[in-house]
Design an enzyme around this catalytic site. Structure first.
Site, PDB file in Angstrom:
ATOM      1  N   TYR A  18       0.865  -1.192  -0.043  1.00 56.31           N
ATOM      2  CA  TYR A  18       0.198  -0.094  -0.086  1.00 56.31           C
ATOM      3  C   TYR A  18       0.886   1.330  -0.208  1.00 56.31           C
ATOM      4  O   TYR A  18       0.790   2.058  -0.762  1.00 56.31           O
ATOM      5  CB  TYR A  18      -0.961  -0.045   1.308  1.00 56.31           C
ATOM      6  CG  TYR A  18      -1.831   1.070   1.200  1.00 56.31           C
ATOM      7  CD1 TYR A  18      -3.134   1.053   0.540  1.00 56.31           C
ATOM      8  CD2 TYR A  18      -1.610   2.381   1.942  1.00 56.31           C
ATOM      9  CE1 TYR A  18      -3.955   2.095   0.873  1.00 56.31           C
ATOM     10  CE2 TYR A  18      -2.438   3.327   2.209  1.00 56.31           C
ATOM     11  CZ  TYR A  18      -3.503   3.445   1.493  1.00 56.31           C
ATOM     12  OH  TYR A  18      -4.522   4.326   1.469  1.00 56.31           O
ATOM     13  N   HIS A  22       1.434   4.210  -3.109  1.00 55.75           N
ATOM     14  CA  HIS A  22       1.404   5.752  -2.852  1.00 55.75           C
ATOM     15  C   HIS A  22       2.598   6.277  -2.965  1.00 55.75           C
ATOM     16  O   HIS A  22       2.725   7.583  -3.469  1.00 55.75           O
ATOM     17  CB  HIS A  22       0.722   6.078  -1.792  1.00 55.75           C
ATOM     18  CG  HIS A  22      -0.862   5.633  -1.534  1.00 55.75           C
ATOM     19  ND1 HIS A  22      -1.381   4.343  -1.368  1.00 55.75           N
ATOM     20  CD2 HIS A  22      -1.663   6.588  -1.966  1.00 55.75           C
ATOM     21  CE1 HIS A  22      -2.561   4.688  -1.389  1.00 55.75           C
ATOM     22  NE2 HIS A  22      -2.859   5.745  -1.692  1.00 55.75           N
ATOM     23  N   TRP A  73      -7.611   2.996 -10.174  1.00 53.41           N
ATOM     24  CA  TRP A  73      -6.725   3.544  -9.199  1.00 53.41           C
ATOM     25  C   TRP A  73      -7.353   2.272  -8.125  1.00 53.41           C
ATOM     26  O   TRP A  73      -6.630   1.779  -7.394  1.00 53.41           O
ATOM     27  CB  TRP A  73      -6.400   4.739  -8.698  1.00 53.41           C
ATOM     28  CG  TRP A  73      -5.958   4.990  -7.422  1.00 53.41           C
ATOM     29  CD1 TRP A  73      -6.562   4.807  -6.074  1.00 53.41           C
ATOM     30  CD2 TRP A  73      -4.598   5.058  -7.266  1.00 53.41           C
ATOM     31  NE1 TRP A  73      -5.571   5.113  -5.216  1.00 53.41           N
ATOM     32  CE2 TRP A  73      -4.228   5.146  -5.861  1.00 53.41           C
ATOM     33  CE3 TRP A  73      -3.461   4.972  -8.210  1.00 53.41           C
ATOM     34  CZ2 TRP A  73      -2.965   5.441  -5.299  1.00 53.41           C
ATOM     35  CZ3 TRP A  73      -2.129   5.026  -7.430  1.00 53.41           C
ATOM     36  CH2 TRP A  73      -1.875   5.193  -6.233  1.00 53.41           C
TER      37      TRP A  73
END
Length: 101
Positions: A18, A22, A73
């Site tokens: 994760y 990002h 996304w």
């Protein structure tokens, strides 16, 4: 300026994936957020709990930009997060109870 906050949940073991995604956020995703008037966007992690907050200039249309980018996304991130039965990322709105400007 409108403020929004919500919580999401990571799947166990997906914390690094994760964060990495990002760190590599797509330029077109940044463009989409800006087209919607979003700024001051932060996501914090505590264990598997994610807390997200942003501010949005309400003079911008909330649906501006490419819905295709947003869907890509969401699909890309979905493997790392708890999702709803329809595959959308589970996000629970957080109520603001105090603010100091």
């Amino acid at each position: 300026m409108m403020r929004s906050a919500w919580v999401m949940h990571l799947k166990p073991g997906e914390e690094a994936n994760y964060k990495r995604k990002h760190d590599e956020i797509w330029p077109e995703m940044i463009d989409l957020l800006k087209a919607q008037g979003i700024s001051n966007y932060s996501i914090y992690r505590h264990g598997l709990l994610l807390f997200a907050h942003f501010e949005r200039d309400e003079s911008f249309p909330a649906d501006a930009g490419s819905p295709e980018v947003a869907q890509r996304w969401q699909d890309w991130m979905g493997d790392h997060m708890e999702t709803n039965p329809d595959g959308s990322i589970r996000a629970d709105v957080v109520e603001e109870v105090f603010r100091l400007d």
